[in-house]
Design a protein around this motif. Structure first.
Motif, PDB file in Angstrom:
ATOM      1  N   ARG A 165      37.154  37.651  28.128  1.00 49.48           N
ATOM      2  CA  ARG A 165      38.600  37.514  28.338  1.00 49.48           C
ATOM      3  C   ARG A 165      38.938  37.570  29.825  1.00 49.48           C
ATOM      4  O   ARG A 165      39.803  36.827  30.306  1.00 49.48           O
ATOM      5  CB  ARG A 165      39.343  38.625  27.589  1.00 49.48           C
ATOM      6  CG  ARG A 165      39.373  38.440  26.070  1.00 49.48           C
ATOM      7  CD  ARG A 165      39.908  39.676  25.352  1.00 49.48           C
ATOM      8  NE  ARG A 165      41.248  40.017  25.802  1.00 49.48           N
ATOM      9  CZ  ARG A 165      42.373  39.509  25.307  1.00 49.48           C
ATOM     10  NH1 ARG A 165      42.306  38.608  24.329  1.00 49.48           N
ATOM     11  NH2 ARG A 165      43.541  39.887  25.768  1.00 49.48           N
ATOM     12  N   LEU A 166      38.266  38.438  30.543  1.00 50.42           N
ATOM     13  CA  LEU A 166      38.494  38.544  31.985  1.00 50.42           C
ATOM     14  C   LEU A 166      38.080  37.262  32.698  1.00 50.42           C
ATOM     15  O   LEU A 166      38.801  36.754  33.569  1.00 50.42           O
ATOM     16  CB  LEU A 166      37.727  39.744  32.536  1.00 50.42           C
ATOM     17  CG  LEU A 166      37.828  39.972  34.047  1.00 50.42           C
ATOM     18  CD1 LEU A 166      39.276  40.171  34.478  1.00 50.42           C
ATOM     19  CD2 LEU A 166      36.983  41.174  34.468  1.00 50.42           C
ATOM     20  N   LYS A 167      36.925  36.726  32.343  1.00 52.75           N
ATOM     21  CA  LYS A 167      36.485  35.481  32.967  1.00 52.75           C
ATOM     22  C   LYS A 167      37.452  34.339  32.677  1.00 52.75           C
ATOM     23  O   LYS A 167      37.746  33.513  33.563  1.00 52.75           O
ATOM     24  CB  LYS A 167      35.079  35.120  32.471  1.00 52.75           C
ATOM     25  CG  LYS A 167      33.965  35.935  33.102  1.00 52.75           C
ATOM     26  CD  LYS A 167      32.601  35.503  32.606  1.00 52.75           C
ATOM     27  CE  LYS A 167      32.290  34.072  32.980  1.00 52.75           C
ATOM     28  NZ  LYS A 167      30.920  33.675  32.577  1.00 52.75           N
ATOM     29  N   ASN A 168      37.952  34.292  31.462  1.00 55.34           N
ATOM     30  CA  ASN A 168      38.917  33.247  31.103  1.00 55.34           C
ATOM     31  C   ASN A 168      40.177  33.368  31.959  1.00 55.34           C
ATOM     32  O   ASN A 168      40.731  32.362  32.424  1.00 55.34           O
ATOM     33  CB  ASN A 168      39.267  33.347  29.626  1.00 55.34           C
ATOM     34  CG  ASN A 168      40.207  32.259  29.173  1.00 55.34           C
ATOM     35  OD1 ASN A 168      39.959  31.071  29.370  1.00 55.34           O
ATOM     36  ND2 ASN A 168      41.314  32.647  28.561  1.00 55.34           N
ATOM     37  N   ALA A 169      40.662  34.589  32.170  1.00 58.75           N
ATOM     38  CA  ALA A 169      41.848  34.804  32.996  1.00 58.75           C
ATOM     39  C   ALA A 169      41.582  34.400  34.444  1.00 58.75           C
ATOM     40  O   ALA A 169      42.432  33.785  35.108  1.00 58.75           O
ATOM     41  CB  ALA A 169      42.270  36.266  32.930  1.00 58.75           C
ATOM     42  N   LEU A 170      40.393  34.722  34.956  1.00 56.91           N
ATOM     43  CA  LEU A 170      40.039  34.344  36.331  1.00 56.91           C
ATOM     44  C   LEU A 170      39.961  32.831  36.482  1.00 56.91           C
ATOM     45  O   LEU A 170      40.439  32.264  37.477  1.00 56.91           O
ATOM     46  CB  LEU A 170      38.702  34.991  36.722  1.00 56.91           C
ATOM     47  CG  LEU A 170      38.727  36.498  37.004  1.00 56.91           C
ATOM     48  CD1 LEU A 170      37.303  37.040  37.090  1.00 56.91           C
ATOM     49  CD2 LEU A 170      39.497  36.787  38.294  1.00 56.91           C
ATOM     50  N   ILE A 171      39.372  32.174  35.491  1.00 56.15           N
ATOM     51  CA  ILE A 171      39.264  30.707  35.552  1.00 56.15           C
ATOM     52  C   ILE A 171      40.648  30.070  35.566  1.00 56.15           C
ATOM     53  O   ILE A 171      40.913  29.141  36.335  1.00 56.15           O
ATOM     54  CB  ILE A 171      38.419  30.188  34.366  1.00 56.15           C
ATOM     55  CG1 ILE A 171      36.943  30.554  34.568  1.00 56.15           C
ATOM     56  CG2 ILE A 171      38.571  28.676  34.212  1.00 56.15           C
ATOM     57  CD1 ILE A 171      36.055  30.244  33.372  1.00 56.15           C
ATOM     58  N   SER A 172      41.558  30.563  34.719  1.00 59.16           N
ATOM     59  CA  SER A 172      42.920  30.010  34.677  1.00 59.16           C
ATOM     60  C   SER A 172      43.598  30.139  36.027  1.00 59.16           C
ATOM     61  O   SER A 172      44.279  29.207  36.491  1.00 59.16           O
ATOM     62  CB  SER A 172      43.750  30.725  33.606  1.00 59.16           C
ATOM     63  OG  SER A 172      43.246  30.456  32.322  1.00 59.16           O
ATOM     64  N   LEU A 173      43.418  31.280  36.685  1.00 59.76           N
ATOM     65  CA  LEU A 173      44.049  31.486  37.994  1.00 59.76           C
ATOM     66  C   LEU A 173      43.372  30.654  39.075  1.00 59.76           C
ATOM     67  O   LEU A 173      44.045  30.113  39.955  1.00 59.76           O
ATOM     68  CB  LEU A 173      44.005  32.968  38.357  1.00 59.76           C
ATOM     69  CG  LEU A 173      44.881  33.883  37.490  1.00 59.76           C
ATOM     70  CD1 LEU A 173      44.594  35.350  37.775  1.00 59.76           C
ATOM     71  CD2 LEU A 173      46.359  33.579  37.721  1.00 59.76           C
ATOM     72  N   LYS A 174      42.055  30.531  39.009  1.00 57.57           N
ATOM     73  CA  LYS A 174      41.348  29.694  39.983  1.00 57.57           C
ATOM     74  C   LYS A 174      41.770  28.234  39.868  1.00 57.57           C
ATOM     75  O   LYS A 174      41.906  27.529  40.870  1.00 57.57           O
ATOM     76  CB  LYS A 174      39.830  29.824  39.803  1.00 57.57           C
ATOM     77  CG  LYS A 174      39.240  31.104  40.404  1.00 57.57           C
ATOM     78  CD  LYS A 174      37.782  31.283  40.029  1.00 57.57           C
ATOM     79  CE  LYS A 174      36.891  30.164  40.541  1.00 57.57           C
ATOM     80  NZ  LYS A 174      36.829  30.118  42.016  1.00 57.57           N
ATOM     81  N   LEU A 175      42.019  27.776  38.628  1.00 59.65           N
ATOM     82  CA  LEU A 175      42.466  26.400  38.434  1.00 59.65           C
ATOM     83  C   LEU A 175      43.938  26.231  38.794  1.00 59.65           C
ATOM     84  O   LEU A 175      44.438  25.106  38.826  1.00 59.65           O
ATOM     85  CB  LEU A 175      42.223  25.968  36.988  1.00 59.65           C
ATOM     86  CG  LEU A 175      40.746  25.828  36.587  1.00 59.65           C
ATOM     87  CD1 LEU A 175      40.613  25.439  35.131  1.00 59.65           C
ATOM     88  CD2 LEU A 175      40.040  24.800  37.477  1.00 59.65           C
ATOM     89  N   SER A 176      44.619  27.352  39.042  1.00 62.79           N
ATOM     90  CA  SER A 176      46.004  27.290  39.538  1.00 62.79           C
ATOM     91  C   SER A 176      46.016  27.412  41.057  1.00 62.79           C
ATOM     92  O   SER A 176      47.001  27.863  41.651  1.00 62.79           O
ATOM     93  CB  SER A 176      46.834  28.407  38.909  1.00 62.79           C
ATOM     94  OG  SER A 176      46.879  28.279  37.516  1.00 62.79           O
ATOM     95  N   ASP A 177      44.878  27.053  41.666  1.00 62.19           N
ATOM     96  CA  ASP A 177      44.737  26.984  43.137  1.00 62.19           C
ATOM     97  C   ASP A 177      44.685  28.347  43.807  1.00 62.19           C
ATOM     98  O   ASP A 177      45.075  28.505  44.968  1.00 62.19           O
ATOM     99  CB  ASP A 177      45.864  26.142  43.756  1.00 62.19           C
ATOM    100  CG  ASP A 177      45.847  24.702  43.270  1.00 62.19           C
ATOM    101  OD1 ASP A 177      44.731  24.183  43.047  1.00 62.19           O
ATOM    102  OD2 ASP A 177      46.917  24.113  43.089  1.00 62.19           O
ATOM    103  N   GLN A 178      44.207  29.367  43.092  1.00 67.37           N
ATOM    104  CA  GLN A 178      43.943  30.654  43.725  1.00 67.37           C
ATOM    105  C   GLN A 178      42.452  30.774  44.020  1.00 67.37           C
ATOM    106  O   GLN A 178      41.619  30.295  43.258  1.00 67.37           O
ATOM    107  CB  GLN A 178      44.381  31.811  42.828  1.00 67.37           C
ATOM    108  CG  GLN A 178      45.885  31.947  42.675  1.00 67.37           C
ATOM    109  CD  GLN A 178      46.274  33.262  42.002  1.00 67.37           C
ATOM    110  OE1 GLN A 178      45.487  34.213  41.989  1.00 67.37           O
ATOM    111  NE2 GLN A 178      47.483  33.322  41.465  1.00 67.37           N
ATOM    112  N   THR A 179      42.144  31.428  45.149  1.00 71.16           N
ATOM    113  CA  THR A 179      40.745  31.733  45.418  1.00 71.16           C
ATOM    114  C   THR A 179      40.309  32.849  44.471  1.00 71.16           C
ATOM    115  O   THR A 179      41.149  33.500  43.830  1.00 71.16           O
ATOM    116  CB  THR A 179      40.554  32.206  46.864  1.00 71.16           C
ATOM    117  OG1 THR A 179      41.252  33.456  47.041  1.00 71.16           O
ATOM    118  CG2 THR A 179      41.108  31.172  47.859  1.00 71.16           C
ATOM    119  N   LEU A 180      39.008  33.092  44.389  1.00 68.36           N
ATOM    120  CA  LEU A 180      38.527  34.163  43.527  1.00 68.36           C
ATOM    121  C   LEU A 180      39.120  35.495  43.957  1.00 68.36           C
ATOM    122  O   LEU A 180      39.528  36.311  43.123  1.00 68.36           O
ATOM    123  CB  LEU A 180      36.998  34.225  43.553  1.00 68.36           C
ATOM    124  CG  LEU A 180      36.361  35.353  42.719  1.00 68.36           C
ATOM    125  CD1 LEU A 180      36.763  35.244  41.255  1.00 68.36           C
ATOM    126  CD2 LEU A 180      34.836  35.339  42.865  1.00 68.36           C
TER     127      LEU A 180
END
Length: 699
Positions: A165-180
């Motif tokens: 679930r955490l990885k999914n949330a990180l991926i969604s934010l990264k695809l919203s143009d946020q860095t890791l």
């Protein structure tokens, strides 16, 4: 005999020991006032609720399951062992409730509270560990629908799920143009905020959640309100006062838009729809977007509300988005909803057919309203739906000489029952309009006793999935009388009546009656089925009474005697055929059908990849499909193609209030007018064949 008694005694002793263990670190316990409050709640539900349910062992078991489900619908907090530990009270919980005891409910919540804090700490520890490396290139997947999954049986399995679930949330934010790094900080702030709000939970909050699990087992519209929420009921549930004009509810970690208040700021924006999920709120034109995932509903409401004429920005996941990682920011100017802006409005459509132009009047009714204060004060000009529609019909007849009339009830969530009854009377001479059955089985019949008819010509009523309550009463009566053709989508199915009962501690909203059509059929659950159905972008599994767990069923009562107009049945088959021939070539209807099919495909896919390249590929493919499908429609209509979806915001036309005119909605309205003209044509031919003469449809 003695041996048979040892087993339940042993269970009782074991459960008592478990309770001692649980309450050793218990944070919440029932307060003295909760005992009488719980007695009042269950007494009122058993005596006054329409369902007639009683607190027997079966209901006890259902409440047991309901409370766990309300707390943890995705089965991501409780362990299998937690459920097993409470299993001994499954069938005795009802007796505790009857006696006003809510300790078991508090004990269950205390376990949930601890599990929730454990999960937040687990996520924060991972996000704060600079040495931990997240692999976004493996082939793991996350199952998003765990409503029927088994309870997790080990800490290792629980950690593995939450890591995904955490990885999914990180991926969604990264695809919203946020860095890791930015994505990690966003989530740290989100989870710290969730922890802070969880820590603010008090005894009253826990009691309210337990009491609502009991109320919801009677039906989804029954609800207990604590003293605090009783005072803030209108503010918590509706943002029409110095807000955006939307009714909200919590759903899992999100805040969901249930419906838009007609003519409210959100409705006028044309950018929000029911089932949109709010994930962020920003103040002003440029204030930072505050992540509200996991927030309490009342906290989100407070953030959205604000001074009149000020600006709020909502970051949403659109309900109709095929890409569930998509985010959009909507800017809204806060304002109050004015009654005059919710009033019925008219316009005229001109339909060319066989070298003849037909004029079809359209009256859009956003809600069934009445200014009770002005009426009671003796104001002869007080506003009401029926008075306004009667005036508009007179204008359409005298000024425009219309051939037919369409009553547009799309998105009309209901309102005054009196107005639904009286509006029906504008189209029939006299007769019953609706039946109301109470919890005791008594049936009252409302009707129109005024022989005056405002319009006796061809009539079509448009409805959709958001047409509810009073809208369904009107549409159902028109259909039962054969007075007009019903077109559009199946209605919401809200056929129950609620009342508020004050308690010594809080307030109870409960369902005490049910609406029935004069044919004897309930409007509950099934809604009103149109004579001619249009494709719809509303997902019936997510929107409507049938989508609510525990909704009261459809049923019937005895029909009442009423006079019908000549049957429309001989025409419906031919009208449906003519409609299908047109819609097969209609670019907007083609677009809707494609969108419906694609959305269903996406809904059936409940596993999300945790490989960022695959997710990006899926997102890009979905976006390209949307652009291609949109351009196929635009080119078929002779409009220039687009390169990116955001271009549509500037290309779509707007009405006189600045709202975006939805092309699918407008096309459905025009098609409804075409169907109405089809009916006039078929009726004229039928009349000519039978009587050797033709009637003028202008009446």
């Amino acid at each position: 005999m003695t041996r048979r008694l040892k087993h339940p005694i042993l269970l009782s002793l074991l459960f008592g020991l478990l309770l001692l263990i649980n309450t050793a670190h218990a944070r919440f316990n029932p307060q003295p006032e909760h005992e009488q409050a719980l007695r009042d709640v269950i007494s009122a539900l058993q005596q006054n609720h329409y369902s007639g349910k009683q607190l027997d062992p079966e209901l006890s078991s259902n409440i047991f399951d309901r409370f766990f489900k309300d707390l943890d619908p995705s089965r991501i907090y409780f362990y299998e062992e937690d459920i097993a530990n409470f299993e001994p009270v499954r069938y005795t919980l009802g007796l505790e409730i009857y006696e006003g005891k809510s300790q078991t409910g508090f004990d269950i919540y205390n376990v949930f509270h601890k599990r929730n804090l454990d999960r937040i700490d687990f996520l924060l520890s991972l996000l704060s560990d600079d040495q931990h490396i997240f692999d976004f290139n493996n082939d793991h997947e996350l199952e998003t629908d765990r409503s029927e999954a088994p309870w997790i049986n080990s800490s290792e399995a629980m950690n593995a799920l939450w890591y995904k679930r955490l990885k999914n949330a990180l991926i969604s934010l990264k695809l919203s143009d946020q860095t890791l790094g930015e994505a990690k900080q966003t989530l740290i702030k989100r989870y710290e905020s969730q922890r802070a709000r969880l820590e603010q939970t008090n005894h009253e909050d826990v009691f309210e959640r337990f009491a609502n699990a009991i109320a919801h087992e009677f039906d989804p519209h029954s609800q207990y309100l604590s003293p605090r929420n009783q005072e803030n009921f209108q503010i918590n549930m509706s943002l029409s006062l110095e807000g955006i004009g939307a009714v909200l509810q919590g759903e899992d970690e999100y805040t969901k838009i249930v419906r838009l208040v007609p003519a409210g700021p959100a409705d006028k924006s044309g950018q929000l729809r029911p089932s949109d999920l709010i994930v962020g709120v920003g103040q002003g034109e440029e204030g930072p977007i505050e992540d509200v995932v996991g927030w309490r509903l009342d906290d989100v409401v407070k953030l959205i509300r604000g001074p009149q004429s000020s600006t709020v920005r909502l970051q949403i996941i659109p309900a109709d988005s095929i890409d569930r990682t998509a985010r959009r920011v909507v800017t809204i100017i806060r304002d109050k909803v004015r009654l005059e802006e919710q009033a019925a409005q008219k316009k005229v459509l001109e339909i060319d057919r066989n070298n003849q132009t037909f004029k079809v009047g359209v009256i859009e009714i956003p809600a069934f309203y009445i200014d009770f204060a002005a009426m009671q004060a003796g104001d002869p000009e007080y506003k009401s739906t029926t008075r306004d529609v009667e005036r508009l019909i007179a204008q359409l007849k005298q000024e425009d000489d219309i051939d037919a009339l369409i009553i547009d009830l799309r998105n009309n969530g209901g309102g005054s029952l009196r107005e639904a009854n009286e509006l029906t009377g504008l189209f029939i001479t006299r007769g019953p309009t609706v039946q109301i059955r109470d919890a005791n089985g008594r049936v009252d019949i409302l009707g129109d006793f005024d022989p005056k008819v405002a319009w006796s010509g061809p009539l079509t009523v448009m409805v959709n999935r958001l047409s509810a309550s009073a809208s369904e009463i009107f549409a159902g009566a028109i259909q039962d009388y054969n007075r007009g053709i019903i077109v559009g989508g199946r209605t919401f199915g809200k056929g129950t009546v609620q009342t508020l009962l004050p308690l010594d501690h809080g307030q109870l909203k409960l369902t005490h009656a049910k609406f029935y059509r004069i044919s004897g059929e309930s409007t509950q659950n099934k809604g009103v089925v149109p004579d001619i159905e249009f494709p719809t972008l509303f997902d019936e599994s997510q929107i409507g009474e049938s989508a609510l767990e525990g909704a009261l069923p459809w049923d019937t009562v005895n029909p009442v005697r009423y006079g019908r107009f000549p049957s429309l049945t001989p025409y419906i088959s031919e009208l449906s055929h003519l409609h299908l021939v047109r819609s097969e070539l209609n670019p907007d209807f083609i677009f809707m059908r494609r969108h419906v099919e694609r959305s269903k495909e996406q809904r059936d896919q409940t596993k999300v990849p945790l490989n960022i390249s695959r997710v990006r590929e899926q997102r890009d493919e979905i976006e390209q499909w949307q652009i291609t499908t949109e351009n196929q429609r635009r080119m078929a209509k002779g409009e220039p193609p687009i390169k990116v979806l955001s271009e549509l915001d500037d290309l779509l036309p707007k009405d006189n209030q600045g709202r975006i005119i939805n092309p699918e909605s407008e096309s459905a309205l025009i098609e409804s007018a075409e169907i109405t003209i089809d009916f006039i044509d078929l009726n004229l031919r039928h009349t000519a064949q039978n009587n050797g003469r033709v009637n003028n449809p202008r009446q």
